[in-house]
Design a protein around this motif. Sequence first.
Motif, PDB file in Angstrom:
ATOM      1  N   SER A  39      37.003  35.099  35.855  1.00  0.00           N
ATOM      2  CA  SER A  39      38.001  34.969  37.062  1.00  0.00           C
ATOM      3  C   SER A  39      39.174  34.435  36.382  1.00  0.00           C
ATOM      4  O   SER A  39      40.179  35.056  37.058  1.00  0.00           O
ATOM      5  CB  SER A  39      37.109  33.484  37.175  1.00  0.00           C
TER       6      SER A  39
ATOM      7  N   ALA B 193      44.556  43.111  40.453  1.00  0.00           N
ATOM      8  CA  ALA B 193      43.844  42.231  40.429  1.00  0.00           C
ATOM      9  C   ALA B 193      42.096  42.486  40.779  1.00  0.00           C
ATOM     10  O   ALA B 193      41.137  42.557  40.055  1.00  0.00           O
ATOM     11  CB  ALA B 193      43.872  41.265  41.599  1.00  0.00           C
TER      12      ALA B 193
ATOM     13  N   VAL C 189      43.238  40.260  48.025  1.00  0.00           N
ATOM     14  CA  VAL C 189      42.127  40.941  47.212  1.00  0.00           C
ATOM     15  C   VAL C 189      41.289  39.202  46.843  1.00  0.00           C
ATOM     16  O   VAL C 189      42.073  38.207  47.161  1.00  0.00           O
ATOM     17  CB  VAL C 189      43.226  40.570  45.770  1.00  0.00           C
ATOM     18  N   ASP C 190      39.706  39.572  46.800  1.00  0.00           N
ATOM     19  CA  ASP C 190      39.386  38.028  46.524  1.00  0.00           C
ATOM     20  C   ASP C 190      38.980  38.078  44.915  1.00  0.00           C
ATOM     21  O   ASP C 190      38.367  39.548  44.173  1.00  0.00           O
ATOM     22  CB  ASP C 190      37.613  38.346  47.203  1.00  0.00           C
ATOM     23  N   ASP C 191      39.331  36.582  44.723  1.00  0.00           N
ATOM     24  CA  ASP C 191      38.124  37.273  42.822  1.00  0.00           C
ATOM     25  C   ASP C 191      37.027  36.930  42.861  1.00  0.00           C
ATOM     26  O   ASP C 191      36.021  37.806  43.671  1.00  0.00           O
ATOM     27  CB  ASP C 191      38.565  35.633  42.044  1.00  0.00           C
TER      28      ASP C 191
ATOM     29  N   GLY D 211      38.523  41.869  40.404  1.00  0.00           N
ATOM     30  CA  GLY D 211      38.728  41.382  41.929  1.00  0.00           C
ATOM     31  C   GLY D 211      38.390  42.855  42.580  1.00  0.00           C
ATOM     32  O   GLY D 211      38.052  43.431  42.619  1.00  0.00           O
ATOM     33  N   SER D 212      38.034  41.963  43.799  1.00  0.00           N
ATOM     34  CA  SER D 212      37.532  43.025  45.388  1.00  0.00           C
ATOM     35  C   SER D 212      38.495  43.408  46.211  1.00  0.00           C
ATOM     36  O   SER D 212      39.283  42.258  46.586  1.00  0.00           O
ATOM     37  CB  SER D 212      36.427  43.334  45.954  1.00  0.00           C
TER      38      SER D 212
ATOM     39  N   PHE E  25      40.877  37.362  36.124  1.00  0.00           N
ATOM     40  CA  PHE E  25      41.631  38.502  37.079  1.00  0.00           C
ATOM     41  C   PHE E  25      42.824  37.509  37.739  1.00  0.00           C
ATOM     42  O   PHE E  25      43.996  37.694  38.007  1.00  0.00           O
ATOM     43  CB  PHE E  25      40.096  37.866  38.115  1.00  0.00           C
TER      44      PHE E  25
ATOM     45  N   SER F 139      39.303  34.588  48.780  1.00  0.00           N
ATOM     46  CA  SER F 139      40.924  35.141  48.871  1.00  0.00           C
ATOM     47  C   SER F 139      41.343  34.719  48.767  1.00  0.00           C
ATOM     48  O   SER F 139      42.185  33.647  48.745  1.00  0.00           O
ATOM     49  CB  SER F 139      40.341  35.591  50.846  1.00  0.00           C
TER      50      SER F 139
END
Length: 137
Positions: free
Chosen positions: A18, A92, A114-116, A97-98, A21, A121
């Motif tokens: 995290s 990211a 982007v999600d961590d 991330g995704s 990220f 989100s």
Amino acid sequence: MAFTQIYVNLPVTDLDASTSFYLALGGVLNPQFTDETSAQVALGEVVTVQVMTHEQFGRFTSRPIASGGAIGSILALPAESKEDVDRLADAAVKAGGSEPRPAQDMGWLYNRAVDDPDGHSWELLSFDASAMPGTPE
């Protein structure tokens, strides 16, 4: 009274992932508030993210920590340009991330989600409010 800063506190399962990220989003680590249970990353002068292990996060609440992939909030960060949005989103994702959906380009507003690594989100966006439909000239 006007607020001049926001501190976003997030429970995470992998503190190192995290932290990486948020550093990839251009953040700066504050070692004064970073240890084996949490890391503070400043995303500019106004927004600061404090990522914490679940155990540490639990010390600040008596409520259960959300789980199961449900979304509880979407946090938004403005960027200077569409190119900056793309650069930040790509960094990211590269940092673990995704991207839960394709980019959105509405002409006056461009954004990517982007999600961590824990699914928190973030919307990265660039916009020109003067070009927004329905804006008086």
